[in-house]
Write an enzyme that holds these catalytic residues in place. Sequence first.
Site, PDB file in Angstrom:
ATOM      1  N   ASP A   1      34.083 112.653   1.589  1.00 38.36           N
ATOM      2  CA  ASP A   1      34.846 112.753   0.347  1.00 38.36           C
ATOM      3  C   ASP A   1      36.367 112.748   0.496  1.00 38.36           C
ATOM      4  O   ASP A   1      37.044 111.945  -0.111  1.00 38.36           O
ATOM      5  CB  ASP A   1      34.429 114.025  -0.407  1.00 38.36           C
ATOM      6  CG  ASP A   1      32.929 114.079  -0.668  1.00 38.36           C
ATOM      7  OD1 ASP A   1      32.179 113.285  -0.065  1.00 38.36           O
ATOM      8  OD2 ASP A   1      32.505 114.917  -1.469  1.00 38.36           O
TER       9      ASP A   1
ATOM     10  N   GLU B   1      26.887 124.028   5.922  1.00 40.98           N
ATOM     11  CA  GLU B   1      27.137 122.631   5.544  1.00 40.98           C
ATOM     12  C   GLU B   1      27.921 121.933   6.653  1.00 40.98           C
ATOM     13  O   GLU B   1      27.639 120.808   7.026  1.00 40.98           O
ATOM     14  CB  GLU B   1      27.927 122.617   4.226  1.00 40.98           C
ATOM     15  CG  GLU B   1      28.166 121.228   3.656  1.00 40.98           C
ATOM     16  CD  GLU B   1      28.910 121.265   2.325  1.00 40.98           C
ATOM     17  OE1 GLU B   1      29.325 122.371   1.901  1.00 40.98           O
ATOM     18  OE2 GLU B   1      29.073 120.196   1.723  1.00 40.98           O
TER      19      GLU B   1
END
Length: 415
Positions: A162, A386
């Site tokens: 991202d 994550e």
Amino acid sequence: MNQHTNPDREARNILISNDRGGYTIPTEGLYPYQWNWDSAIAALGFAQFDIDRAWIEIETLFTGQWTDGMVPHILFHQQDDGYFPGPDVWGCDGPIPSSGIIQPPLAATMARKIWEQDADAGETRIRELFPKMLAWHRWIMKWRLDDHGAVCTTHPWEAGRDNAPDWDKAMARIDASDVGEYQRRDTSHVNSEDRPTKFDYDRYIKLVQIGRQAGWDQQALLTQNPFRVADPTMTFTTLRAARDLLAISEQLGLDAEGLGADIADLEVGASSLWNEDLGVFDSRDARTKEWSGSISNASYLCWYAGIESEKMLDRLKAVLASVPFPVPSYDTSMPNFDARRYWRGPTWAFMNMMIGFGLAEMGHEQRAEELRVKTKELISTYGFAEYFDPISGSPAGGNAFTWTAAVWLHWAGRD
Ligand code: GLC
């Protein structure tokens, strides 16, 4: 420090508790839907204890495929107000409410691995999936190539990295002054220091608005979308998927016209991402032709794509020797390296696994093993986060994360 006494069990439990019936969410709260490349990795994890469930994961992903072949990056199977931007913002009309962009195509590669694990159980499943996976591949070839044959990302979320520094220059050229009011939800789930900035988020949303205004018409977006960057993630994964599709078609006697030529074109495209000045596979803006000047973990996916590079191998050896928990998503020597901020420094276990697959397949078993062992240490010490700080190892972002659990079961935790 080792708080994780039974990581195998913990990893299975994470997959089971993130299972929403046919698809797996990446993590509760932060990511409550089905994400495209997360699902392909989740399937590898399920294959270690429930191979039928592994196939279902990929099959569910393809229930969201658009009639033109596109497979969306998010499938909004059930409305969840904890996530923004939801289906109402994207305004798409596929068979399942979805986003209007893709993610790196891992499905064919992981489906082949699952099929090879149990060829009998997988044959009818992979035969069914094959034309769908081929249609998605053809969609990418039609809409995402740059002039050199490298594959472009048309939104930072499309490459799945991202806020990577790869996009900084292209993002800075986007005027987001009229993006309007909106409320982020990600920062109510996790620490905002670990997330993309508001500057980035305004532009993510602006690009969604541009896509929606164009009705997600790819022909129109070729000129209307200001963001088009050829990148190693999209290029290497597309090339790899094409090789896997060809291998599947040959073994099963399926028609795969044009795949050989596509592979040749993608090999040229992949080589074109070599930035000689930096000595690395880099991203290149398809609009301005400018290099990003980025040394990322995606640069090391060359072997995954079947491309050898001595220079990348030397670089990898140096990283393995100097960074406690490699591979950082952005090189620690770069001025804007940030150990905690998402794709600007942290280590992602699933990227390590894909780098490891490529290394082992190209004859660099020792390096693959070194990377696996370090990833194992990282997860068994710091848990199923994550992503992780590559220097201290400390966990960041969401926890009980599906792809980190899957990586443990399929690769990192297997001695
Ligand atoms: C973030 C990541 C992306 C991932 C998604 C769900 O957006 O950058 O790669 O697919 O979260 O885990």
